[in-house]
Design a protein around this motif. Structure first.
Motif: not given
Length: 221
Positions: A107-127
């Protein structure tokens, strides 16, 4: 006519307010970061290296192909490549991260980035990923497979959770050279000095003993 001019000025003011909410646009090709000189005046970012002394290594780093250690309490590890790792990112408004997840619930626990939008791509596994809007809170979630992409808007609480029996790997781009991160549980139960337990007991409708137990847990993390 005056009303029209007022509306134009209002629109411009709103546009500039949005523009200033993110990293400022650079005024030159690049501004490779250097340590602050002695007695330097504070700047919003980092001081610039002499362009004539800049080398290709200022814009490069290696090692993101190497899996990170995930044998910790949450079963995940985030390798952030920001301006502190690549000084050439200074003023460019972008950074990158590799996310590694252990099987069976990393788990990447619940969190925020106060200064950024995030765009994520999965390359292995299931999230299983998601974010929560500001009040009144609404949850958006999705299960991602290799090649799937998901966006987490700036400042909103979000998470990524490995629901498969195998390792998972993802990469994320962030819209700041220094996005920052606030991990919710750590920020609430583990700051130094600690928040008064009475405050947390009231906020979370818990007894003080439970709050103090959580504070002890997160202060030892």
């Amino acid at each position: 006519m005056k009303a029209f001019h007022f509306l134009v000025l209002l629109a411009l003011a709103v546009a500039f307010s949005f523009a200033s909410a993110f990293d400022p646009s650079p005024l030159q090709d690049f501004c490779v970061a250097i340590p602050e000189p002695k007695n330097a005046v504070f700047v919003n970012g980092k001081f610039c290296k002499n362009p004539n002394l800049t080398v290709a290594g200022d814009f490069s780093i290696s090692g993101l192909n190497i899996p990170a250690f995930t044998g910790n309490r949450v079963g995940s590890n985030v390798t952030l490549i920001n301006v502190d790792k690549i000084p050439g990112l200074n003023t460019l408004g972008i950074s990158l991260a590799r996310l590694d997840f252990a099987p069976y619930g990393g788990l990447n626990p619940p969190h925020t980035h106060p200064r950024a939008t995030e765009i994520l791509v999965v390359v292995e596994g299931t999230l299983y990923v998601g974010f929560v809007t500001s009040n009144p809170n609404r949850l958006f979630t999705k299960v991602l497979y290799p090649g799937d992409v998901f966006v987490f808007p700036i400042g909103l609480i979000h998470f990524q959770f490995n629901i498969a029996k195998t390792n998972a790997v993802a990469f994320a781009g962030l819209s700041s050279q220094n996005p920052g991160v606030i991990t919710i549980a750590n920020a609430i139960f583990g700051p130094n000095p600690p928040i008064n337990p009475d405050v947390l007991a009231k906020a979370f409708q818990l007894d003080n003993a439970t709050v103090e137990k959580l504070q002890k847990l997160f202060n030892s993390a």
